[in-house]
Design a protein around this motif. Sequence first.
Motif, PDB file in Angstrom:
ATOM      1  N   THR A 179       0.912  -1.197  -0.097  1.00 32.55           N
ATOM      2  CA  THR A 179       0.117   0.010   0.167  1.00 32.55           C
ATOM      3  C   THR A 179       1.143   1.263   0.093  1.00 32.55           C
ATOM      4  O   THR A 179       1.619   1.381   0.801  1.00 32.55           O
ATOM      5  CB  THR A 179      -0.691   0.111   1.221  1.00 32.55           C
ATOM      6  OG1 THR A 179      -1.620  -1.230   1.408  1.00 32.55           O
ATOM      7  CG2 THR A 179      -1.992   1.056   1.158  1.00 32.55           C
ATOM      8  N   GLY A 180       0.487   2.162  -0.741  1.00 35.70           N
ATOM      9  CA  GLY A 180       1.294   3.542  -1.048  1.00 35.70           C
ATOM     10  C   GLY A 180       2.759   3.186  -1.463  1.00 35.70           C
ATOM     11  O   GLY A 180       3.545   4.264  -1.488  1.00 35.70           O
ATOM     12  N   LYS A 181       3.189   2.139  -2.048  1.00 33.10           N
ATOM     13  CA  LYS A 181       4.428   1.755  -2.583  1.00 33.10           C
ATOM     14  C   LYS A 181       4.615   1.910  -4.127  1.00 33.10           C
ATOM     15  O   LYS A 181       3.617   1.566  -4.537  1.00 33.10           O
ATOM     16  CB  LYS A 181       4.925   0.595  -1.861  1.00 33.10           C
ATOM     17  CG  LYS A 181       4.794   0.441  -0.452  1.00 33.10           C
ATOM     18  CD  LYS A 181       6.154   0.750   0.190  1.00 33.10           C
ATOM     19  CE  LYS A 181       5.915   0.778   1.560  1.00 33.10           C
ATOM     20  NZ  LYS A 181       5.758  -0.279   2.635  1.00 33.10           N
ATOM     21  N   LYS A 204       0.879   1.914  -5.010  1.00 31.91           N
ATOM     22  CA  LYS A 204       0.895   3.353  -5.342  1.00 31.91           C
ATOM     23  C   LYS A 204       0.935   3.291  -7.166  1.00 31.91           C
ATOM     24  O   LYS A 204      -0.102   3.950  -7.842  1.00 31.91           O
ATOM     25  CB  LYS A 204       1.614   4.375  -4.748  1.00 31.91           C
ATOM     26  CG  LYS A 204       1.402   5.799  -5.222  1.00 31.91           C
ATOM     27  CD  LYS A 204       2.295   6.578  -4.421  1.00 31.91           C
ATOM     28  CE  LYS A 204       2.020   7.936  -4.762  1.00 31.91           C
ATOM     29  NZ  LYS A 204       3.235   9.065  -4.561  1.00 31.91           N
TER      30      LYS A 204
END
Length: 538
Positions: A179-181, A204
Amino acid sequence: MTDAAASASRYDVIVIGAGFAGMYALHRLRQLGLRVRVLEAGDGVGGTWYWNRYPGARCDVESLEYSYSFSEDLQQQWEWPERYATQPEILKYANHVADRFDLRRDIQFNTRVISAVFFRASNTWKVTTNKNEVLEAQFCIMASGNLSLPRVPDFKGLDSFKGKWYHTGQWPHEKVNFTGKRVGIIGTGASGIQSIPIIAKEAKHLHVFQRSANYSVPAINRVLTPAEVKAHKEKYSAWRKEALKTPFGIAGFPPPTKLALEDTPEARLASFEKKWGTGGNISFLYAYKDLLTSKEANETVCEFVRDKIRTIVKDPAVAADLIPNDHYIGTKRLPLDTDYYETFNRENVTLVNIKKNPIVQITPNGIQTAEQEYAFHAIVFATGFDAMTGALLDIDIRVDGEADLRSKWVDGPKTYLGIMTAGFPNMMIITGPGSPSVKTNMIAAIEQHVDWITDLLKHVKSQGLSRIEADRDAEEKWVQHVNEVGDSTLYPLANSWYVGANIPGKPRVFMPYVAGLDKYRVICDQIAAEGYRGLQFE
Ligand code: N01
């Protein structure tokens, strides 16, 4: 540690690997009253399904078929929730089997085998582990798997990468959170094709580094209904018998009778469309009987899938890069996917064609290609395995004062039936090179090999024999036959792991036997009935 310090234990049989092959071998050989020890590198059973925990890992053979057939109670009682089982579900099943048949007491976990040496004077294999423990046995059975030595390509600079990197075949046991990477994935084989849609939903941004564009067909996975499970289970043993009469060891796929070009283009299209809608790779490659032997026939399916890619992928430039044009469909393992091509329509997914824009090195921040540097928090290597021979040759296998397997197989593996290799007595390989193995339902192939080897050891015991060895002439003839069958198909043309093309320097030999599990079984049974023609006994 000195030899004297190393502990020595004596068994009838040492089995290397506690995947589906090793577990079933232990179960059967115990029934002969043999003292068996299984050595397993992992800390649990399951082999492939223990190691390959990447997001989206799932078997591409239907769950009701990809399971043991040896116990009617087991197959009646086990509930498979979905058409294609997930990795956690298959691992749960492997653990259930280990408990149900009380296998664990004879399995030594966290134990990697380093060498196995045979001594003719005593007909003994001495097996040394990574703990410098030495175990002895009359027989050694290699159940070390076909796709069990993961390969990370030797890109310059990997050690310098500051983020995290993973190989699909050695995935951590805890959940990896993207998540968010910003994530980069290298490889678009079956592992990449399964994990890309899942990682894309979480990350991401995901960059997919593709060397060879690959064909893939929809899995059309779904929850199994109680009614269909009930219907299957009512006829389970009949299904299993039918499966044994098929090349792929899977019921419901009787050999097709028609040639592709015997149908009109419209009829062919209708046939492929139907298969695309119902899912499954065998269904596709079995639409006509010549799809894996005739280039013209094969091209009709290739073009069908290329059209699908053009339709699904909205950006024509991305679609063009995703369209495979360097191999015939099915000559590399044909992956099953859920939304693979669709994933390239996502805003947060970018395809990098590394044939046009090659990877130069891994940098502290990410991946440097000829054109630019991409920064990542994580890199996933979906770059496959040193297949079929890798795990065997990773062990220093030798006969004292005579031969070592790495030297014998320097130009490619040579076996008799894929089970034994001349010059290495009392060693059997489960689903070895030269047997149907990866070109059929692996669990069906495993059961067939283990049953055959169990009968062989029963014969040895009942006759008071102590040594079995493959005859060199019989082996040569078998290797020639395996090659002839392979050469009658399109398989050897592709740069696949079936021919070792993914490993620089590996000899190019088409390793599986592709006449089909049905024909292979008949050959093995005939050989046994003739007193094990091609084997020498002492
Ligand atoms: O590995 P692969 P896999 N630079 O070897 C690429 C079984 N399986 O783990 O095609 C850049 O197929 C390579 O590119 P190329 C199944 O039998 C089953 O995906 O060589 N790229 C390719 O795209 C399967 O076939 C299931 O040009 C590099 C990818 O990495 C087998 O396991 C699921 C590279 C490797 O693909 C292996 O599949 C998963 C390099 N130096 C796996 N080196 C199911 O049952 C390699 N690549 C569904």
